[in-house]
Design an enzyme around this catalytic site. Structure first.
Site, PDB file in Angstrom:
ATOM      1  N   HIS B  57       0.824  -1.212   0.000  1.00 14.57           N
ATOM      2  CA  HIS B  57       0.000   0.000   0.000  1.00 14.57           C
ATOM      3  C   HIS B  57       0.856   1.259   0.000  1.00 14.57           C
ATOM      4  O   HIS B  57       0.373   2.340   0.305  1.00 14.57           O
ATOM      5  CB  HIS B  57      -0.907   0.013   1.225  1.00 14.57           C
ATOM      6  N   HIS B 219      -7.070  -4.477  -1.376  1.00 13.12           N
ATOM      7  CA  HIS B 219      -6.463  -5.786  -1.610  1.00 13.12           C
ATOM      8  C   HIS B 219      -7.179  -6.487  -2.751  1.00 13.12           C
ATOM      9  O   HIS B 219      -7.167  -7.714  -2.850  1.00 13.12           O
ATOM     10  CB  HIS B 219      -6.550  -6.660  -0.356  1.00 13.12           C
TER      11      HIS B 219
END
Lengths: 331, 331
Positions: B57, B219
């Site tokens: 991320h 995700h």
């Protein structure tokens, strides 16, 4: 083609409008000439610094306008030099009594537009000079240019001349600095994928699922060779193997090291490349004095990266360290 | 899979090493716990702020460590919560007498690791509290969590609690501020492509050449629905249509507007989205007081973007405007 876009013809103006709306206090957008300029430009007490190029390389150059960097940027359409009259009108609008420096990455189309615009502005009595940037070691001549291409190392020239101009240097001194930085800056890039120009709607070139292009240009121009995918360690060795002997960079040198993303590569991978390059340089006795990891000069959505070295001395290091503020920011 | 990578198992440590090498004066890397922390942490005069999450991320959270932001970040492997003992050891290492705040995006795996680590640290006599972030309006429950997911709006919580801690606020006050910012922050994202985790080597889900996922998780979790590609104007309308009524944000409000890239989208497209969103908000009488365009919380190489709104008041705006400095930088 899946992009965040409306009409491909409006891609550049819609992006420029977004930049202006996000920076209402500091930037101005003149839609007639694709011009983004500092709200306080021109200033009588500093040389005006302008760069134009094709669009598709953002943040270069429309997002690198601000104190300590560019006074204005006039991009063309995607991968197209700005029209001559845009450059001319931008030069007139932002002209300072201390003169104007036009920065141009070395591509034939850009050189033509800027050379002619400079002639027209000089005929109007404006003091204008031009500096060409050609940091890409990959190839001598290329699809769109004679001589070496100007790529991400351009950032360091902008930063140094921007700092010098902000400090009040005159036009000749600003040019001396820009030429000096360009002369010690070398870059090479690698593409993992092609890029897709909005108006074309499909990839600009074909690259197999296991292929990479070593020495790629920022418009997808061919580089030195096509190769099979290789691990990051070997990619860094390829890049340094081409860049280091070119100046050459040697044991005892202090350098700025930039890992620049080409648009579609996540910053995690760029830092991974950075770590390898930093250690490879240390192994050769070369010290990284300043580090740059992120996107500086991209090729639309191309997955890929370039590596740039700048040989530092006290003058260059202090210009690179000088304060600057542009639209690309975290906070 | 074409990435800048060596061994997929070493992807995270090699990235972390790169971050540390690029920031030798300000950051430290403790490889045993994937820990990146400020060189001057812990500090007795401020609450320690720590965030962990899966990797993939970036810049969240290992590149958002620095003055005015996090004191430390302890990521897990790609898309995997950090191991319990990493969180515990990080908490012990960075504990301040003023206490520790653990920030956690709301995913079940992260909650488990942080809850247990907090218990263990408290048993050691450390003052520790935890704050969960859940700004994603897309879905109520999801693949990896009960309740709403924490996504890019997390940045605003980090920034506000970081500023408050730097100013000397005590732990309860820092938590009050973090909860307040989380309560007025809403996000939704759209994927144009899937992402490819290094260890998997292939895309995490399938998305057709003309398809997009509306409300995607960071995700790759499913969102609200799959749709055919649509122009940027309609995409912004989809996002604002979900976000605006949720708080709700209303005429007369002043907001921070963030367009966050998910990893594979060029910044040109993000600014294009920003311009549209800014004007749509203006049409509804909502003023953008602060703007954020770039990558804040990504999903590896996913092409996509998310839109976040934060309802501002004087307190939040001044915390967001406070100085901060992190590894992700232009200069």
């Amino acid at each position: 083609m899946k992009k965040f876009i409306n009409d491909p013809k409006q891609f550049v103006p819609e992006m420029l409008k977004g930049i202006a709306l996000a920076n209402p206090d500091t930037l101005r957008y003149v839609s007639e000439y694709n011009l983004i300029h500092r709200a306080d430009a021109p200033r009588a007490d500093k040389v005006t610094i302008i760069q134009g190029s094709g669009s598709g390389h953002e943040p270069a150059h429309v997002m690198t306008v601000g104190p300590g960097m560019l006074d204005g940027a006039c991009p063309g359409d995607v991968f197209a030099a700005p029209p001559l009259d845009y450059v001319y009108e931008t030069t007139k609008l932002l002209a300072s009594p201390k003169g104007v420096l036009l920065l141009v990455n070395n591509y034939t189309g850009d050189r033509m537009a800027f050379d002619m615009a400079q002639e027209m502005a000089v005929a109007d009595g404006i003091t204008v000079k031009t500096l060409f940037i050609d940091d890409d070691v990959s190839v001598q001549d290329s699809t769109y240019t004679i001589g070496r291409r100007g790529v991400a190392g351009n950032f360091f020239v902008m930063k140094a001349v921007g700092a010098a101009a902000e400090a009040g240097a005159d036009l000749d001194e600003v040019i001396r600095i820009g030429e000096k930085v360009n002369s010690v800056t070398r870059t090479m890039g690698i593409a993992l994928t092609a890029c897709t120009p909005p108006a074309k709607g499909s990839p600009l070139f074909e690259l197999g699922d296991d292929e990479i292009e070593i020495g790629v240009g920022i418009h997808g121009e061919p580089g030195r060779r096509r190769a099979k995918w290789m691990p990051a360690d070997e990619i860094v060795d390829e890049l340094l193997g081409a860049i280091l002997p070119d100046l050459p960079y040697q044991e005892g040198d202090r350098v700025a090291l930039m890992i620049n993303g080409l648009g579609g590569t996540p910053i995690s991978e760029l830092y991974l490349l950075y770590g390898i390059a930093h250690e490879r340089l240390a192994d050769r006795g070369i010290t990284v004095g300043r580090s740059y990891v992120g996107e500086y000069c991209t090729s639309l959505d191309m997955a890929g990266a370039s590596l740039t070295l700048v040989k530092l001395d006290d003058e260059i290091e202090s210009l690179l360290a000088a304060p600057a503020e542009v639209a690309v920011r975290v906070f």
